[in-house]
Design a protein around this motif. Structure first.
Motif, mmCIF file in Angstrom:
data_model
loop_
_atom_site.group_PDB
_atom_site.id
_atom_site.type_symbol
_atom_site.label_atom_id
_atom_site.label_comp_id
_atom_site.label_asym_id
_atom_site.label_seq_id
_atom_site.Cartn_x
_atom_site.Cartn_y
_atom_site.Cartn_z
ATOM 1 N N ASP A 369 -22.703 78.358 25.991
ATOM 2 C CA ASP A 369 -22.442 78.154 24.571
ATOM 3 C C ASP A 369 -22.462 79.456 23.773
ATOM 4 O O ASP A 369 -21.806 79.547 22.732
ATOM 5 C CB ASP A 369 -23.480 77.181 23.999
ATOM 6 C CG ASP A 369 -23.096 76.679 22.627
ATOM 7 O OD1 ASP A 369 -21.938 76.249 22.461
ATOM 8 O OD2 ASP A 369 -23.950 76.719 21.725
ATOM 9 N N ASP A 571 -9.365 79.552 25.672
ATOM 10 C CA ASP A 571 -9.946 78.243 25.348
ATOM 11 C C ASP A 571 -10.088 77.384 26.604
ATOM 12 O O ASP A 571 -11.074 76.656 26.774
ATOM 13 C CB ASP A 571 -9.077 77.521 24.329
ATOM 14 C CG ASP A 571 -9.143 78.182 22.952
ATOM 15 O OD1 ASP A 571 -10.139 78.903 22.699
ATOM 16 O OD2 ASP A 571 -8.208 77.983 22.155
ATOM 17 N N THR A 572 -9.095 77.492 27.475
ATOM 18 C CA THR A 572 -9.152 76.728 28.728
ATOM 19 C C THR A 572 -10.305 77.198 29.606
ATOM 20 O O THR A 572 -11.090 76.394 30.125
ATOM 21 C CB THR A 572 -7.819 76.857 29.495
ATOM 22 O OG1 THR A 572 -6.757 76.371 28.683
ATOM 23 C CG2 THR A 572 -7.871 76.077 30.803
ATOM 24 N N LYS A 574 -12.983 78.822 28.780
ATOM 25 C CA LYS A 574 -14.308 78.544 28.207
ATOM 26 C C LYS A 574 -14.784 77.136 28.572
ATOM 27 O O LYS A 574 -15.981 76.856 28.556
ATOM 28 C CB LYS A 574 -14.266 78.707 26.682
ATOM 29 C CG LYS A 574 -14.411 80.161 26.240
ATOM 30 C CD LYS A 574 -14.610 80.284 24.739
ATOM 31 C CE LYS A 574 -13.309 80.110 23.997
ATOM 32 N NZ LYS A 574 -13.461 80.434 22.540
ATOM 33 N N ASN A 575 -13.832 76.276 28.919
ATOM 34 C CA ASN A 575 -14.193 74.923 29.345
ATOM 35 C C ASN A 575 -14.322 74.793 30.857
ATOM 36 O O ASN A 575 -15.176 74.064 31.357
ATOM 37 C CB ASN A 575 -13.156 73.919 28.844
ATOM 38 C CG ASN A 575 -13.194 73.769 27.333
ATOM 39 O OD1 ASN A 575 -14.264 73.826 26.736
ATOM 40 N ND2 ASN A 575 -12.038 73.581 26.715
ATOM 41 N N THR A 576 -13.455 75.494 31.581
ATOM 42 C CA THR A 576 -13.440 75.308 33.038
ATOM 43 C C THR A 576 -14.470 76.169 33.767
ATOM 44 O O THR A 576 -14.989 75.760 34.814
ATOM 45 C CB THR A 576 -12.036 75.623 33.592
ATOM 46 O OG1 THR A 576 -11.655 76.953 33.192
ATOM 47 C CG2 THR A 576 -11.021 74.624 33.079
ATOM 48 N N LYS A 579 -17.757 74.381 33.997
ATOM 49 C CA LYS A 579 -17.668 73.284 34.960
ATOM 50 C C LYS A 579 -17.824 73.797 36.387
ATOM 51 O O LYS A 579 -18.537 73.213 37.211
ATOM 52 C CB LYS A 579 -16.327 72.556 34.806
ATOM 53 C CG LYS A 579 -16.131 71.842 33.481
ATOM 54 C CD LYS A 579 -14.757 71.212 33.407
ATOM 55 C CE LYS A 579 -14.450 70.660 32.011
ATOM 56 N NZ LYS A 579 -15.318 69.525 31.674
#
Length: 647
Positions: A369, A571-572, A574-576, A579
């Motif tokens: 975060d 942006d992609t 930062k999400n993947t 994970k």
């Protein structure tokens, strides 16, 4: 109903158990001392005060070592047991169980030898007591503790601090509130200079616990007496003073029987013009009865508090034993089971840290975060997509043949170069989570109470966890690197196909100066400041393309388009990336941190398992001490419970 014999005998048995298990007061302050809680009569006096003669007179036997200097160098716990008339007298030592001594000259020799066994044939002293029990019809039930005589000067062969050592030892006995002080002073010396009275006054200023004994009354100068002392005018105590007449040195040399000596003492007081009115309260026989009765009353009064202290200490010791754990079994199967149980206890705490039951797992979310977005924001895209660098890369990509519509190779090189920057934050996130997991392993090991006993196993678990986390980290790095590389391997064509539509919606060359030479246009980021779309790009005049290919607006638009695309990729990722990190590291650590360790554990032999359960020597010692104390206190509780108490 309790009797004097049962009460004093009860304390005698508990005192013997204390000595056997190493509790004789003034020792390890980390444990409560049962010895110090028991009422006792401590015999205190200066050297040559007649202390030994008083004890022998009470016993009715000549059994104590004699000589010059410090003769008593270890405390002597003297337990007297009254037997039936006509029964044989005998003595027993605690260190020589089941051996009866009927010759009291042998008792004296054994005291000397047992003293030397601990202190050596020097003038050293030791706090470890000697326990001597005497069974005789000529004694009362009583327990006395004979302490080294107080002295002011060290003799040859003694350390300079012997004076302080003796006083310190004596103080440990007389300072405890349950101690009865038998202060012995010679009558032929000024009572104000008495070492015993001086010490008793310091530890018992009210005189409630002190019995004063005045010896050598028959050796006072003619025309003088000790009535001022015996009648409490010189120094008042709460209990009456008792006068004693010891055997003379001539009587000792002649081996005068102690029973005869007692008779002579009675005759002395009965016929003395000074002391005849006090005769019924003088002499060693009266002193013994007085002490026995008082000791019995003190024991009766103290038993409830002693019982409470015993029960409280048993609870504390059992609680500590639960924390320390039971001794380890010797067979391999039990050892393997113990190791697996310890590992499960560690694993449970580790999972609690990850799942939020304990603090620490939230730091992993903090990496995703805060740390990852901050690292991406700091990437040098401004420098990479500067006008100068865009012009350079696009021109190099064109080579000798300028691009006709859009510089696709230039776009690809700019995008590839930008995407490589994402590897740093991606790998940094992996390393940051790895560090958090390592720290949680360390904390979990330290918080696993059961593991504290086994430093070797702690090290093994830490090493196995570290190796597993390292494997998870390597796999995680490969995965996040693949995520970045996948973005390079196949670009999102749809993004670039939308660009001409955006250009057509927001302007044309004729409207904004004709600075276009590519098939494409401004990005959404350029909507506010004007774009350079090309209308009917397929029919544009070559002269216009050649004219626009090297214009500043053209390169700015390329850089802006690439920047928008990279923003989408950021942006992609930062999400993947989170994970992938959670899947490869956190989830694996939660479910299979010690799997490899378990597999290796099953291959180990009994000796290797035993080495892993090699305890911290300090903890082993502590458990042994706790076990001994627990045995002592339970034994004392059983002894107290065995006595029928009168209401």
């Amino acid at each position: 109903m309790t009797t004097m014999e049962s009460l004093i005998g009860l304390v005698n048995r508990i005192q013997r158990a204390c000595t056997v298990l190493g509790d004789y007061g003034g020792g390890d302050s980390s444990f409560s001392s049962l010895w110090e809680a028991l009422p006792s009569v401590a015999v205190v006096g200066g050297q040559s005060s007649g202390k030994s003669s008083v004890l022998e007179s009470i016993v009715g036997r000549d059994f104590l070592p004699r000589g010059s200097g410090i003769v008593t160098r270890r405390p002597l716990v003297l337990q007297l047991h009254k037997t039936d008339e006509g029964s044989q007298e005998y003595a027993e030592f605690l260190h020589l169980p089941r051996r009866k001594f009927t010759d009291f000259s042998v008792v004296r020799r054994e005291i000397e030898e047992e003293t030397d066994r601990i202190t050596g044939k020097t003038k050293q002293i030791s706090p470890i007591p000697i326990h001597l029990s005497i069974y005789s019809p000529n004694v009362v039930n009583l327990t006395l503790i004979d302490l080294p005589g107080l002295t002011k000067v060290a003799v040859e062969g003694q350390p300079e601090n012997i004076v302080q050592e003796i006083e310190t030892m004596v103080r440990t006995y007389v300072e405890k509130p349950n101690s009865i002080i038998l202060a012995i002073s010679p009558a032929n010396q000024d009572i104000a200079t008495s070492d015993a009275i001086k010490l008793a006054r310091e530890v018992d200023p009210t005189g409630d616990r002190t019995f004063g004994v005045l010896t050598k009354l028959d050796l006072m100068d003619k025309g003088t007496n000790a009535l001022d002392v015996l009648e409490g005018r010189s120094y008042r105590l709460q209990h009456p003073w008792v006068g004693i007449v010891n055997r003379s040195q001539a009587d000792i040399n002649k081996n005068i029987n102690m029973i005869v000596a007692r008779q002579k003492e009675r005759e002395y007081f009965a016929t003395s013009p000074d002391y005849a009115h006090l005769a019924s309260k003088m002499g060693s026989e009266y002193l013994a009865k007085l002490l026995s009765k008082h000791l019995e009353s003190v024991i009766r009064a103290r038993i409830p508090s002693i019982t409470s202290m015993i029960n409280k200490t048993i609870d504390e010791l059992e609680s500590e034993m639960d924390h320390l754990g039971r001794p380890i079994a010797v067979d391999a199967g039990a050892q393997l089971y113990t190791i697996l149980e310890l590992c499960r206890a560690f694993d449970k705490i580790f999972k609690e840290h990850l799942d939020g039951g304990r603090p620490g797992g939230d730091r992993i979310y903090g990496v995703f975060d805060n740390q990852l977005p901050a690292a991406i924001r700091k990437l040098p895209f401004d420098r990479h997509l500067s006008l100068q660098n865009v012009r350079k890369i696009v021109s190099e990509a064109d080579g000798y043949q300028p691009h006709l519509i859009a510089p696709e190779q230039g776009y690809r090189r700019l995008i590839d170069g930008s995407l490589k920057y994402f590897r740093g934050p991606a790998e940094a996130s992996v390393d940051a989570v790895h560090f958090v997991l390592k720290e949680l392993v360390r904390k979990s090991i330290s918080e696993t109470q059961e593991l504290r006993r086994f430093p070797t196993l702690q090290a093994e678990i830490a090493a196995a966890s570290g190796e597993a986390l390292e494997r998870f980290r390597e796999e995680s790095k490969k995965t996040v690197t693949r995520l970045v590389d996948m973005e390079s391997s196949y670009l999102t064509v749809e993004f670039f196909r939308k660009l001409p539509q955006e250009l057509e919606r927001f302007g044309s060359p004729g409207e904004r100066g004709g600075n276009s030479g590519e098939r494409g246009g401004s990005t959404p980021a350029e909507k506010g400041r004007g774009g350079n779309p090309v209308e009917r790009a397929g029919t544009s005049m070559p002269a216009a393309s050649n004219l626009d290919r090297y214009s500043e607006g053209h390169f700015r638009r390329i850089g802006s388009n690439v920047s928008s695309y990279i923003g989408m990729i950021a942006d992609t990722l930062k999400n993947t990336i989170p994970k992938a990190v959670v899947y490869c590291q956190v989830k694996e650590a939660r479910t299979s941190l010690l799997n490899h360790f378990y597999a290796q554990l099953g291959k180990k032999e009994g000796k290797q398992l035993g080495q892993m359960l090699d305890e911290d020597p300090a903890l082993m010692e502590r458990r042994q001490q706790c076990a001994k104390r627990l045995e002592l206190y339970k034994s004392a509780r059983d002894e107290i419970d065995s006595v029928s108490w009168a209401r």
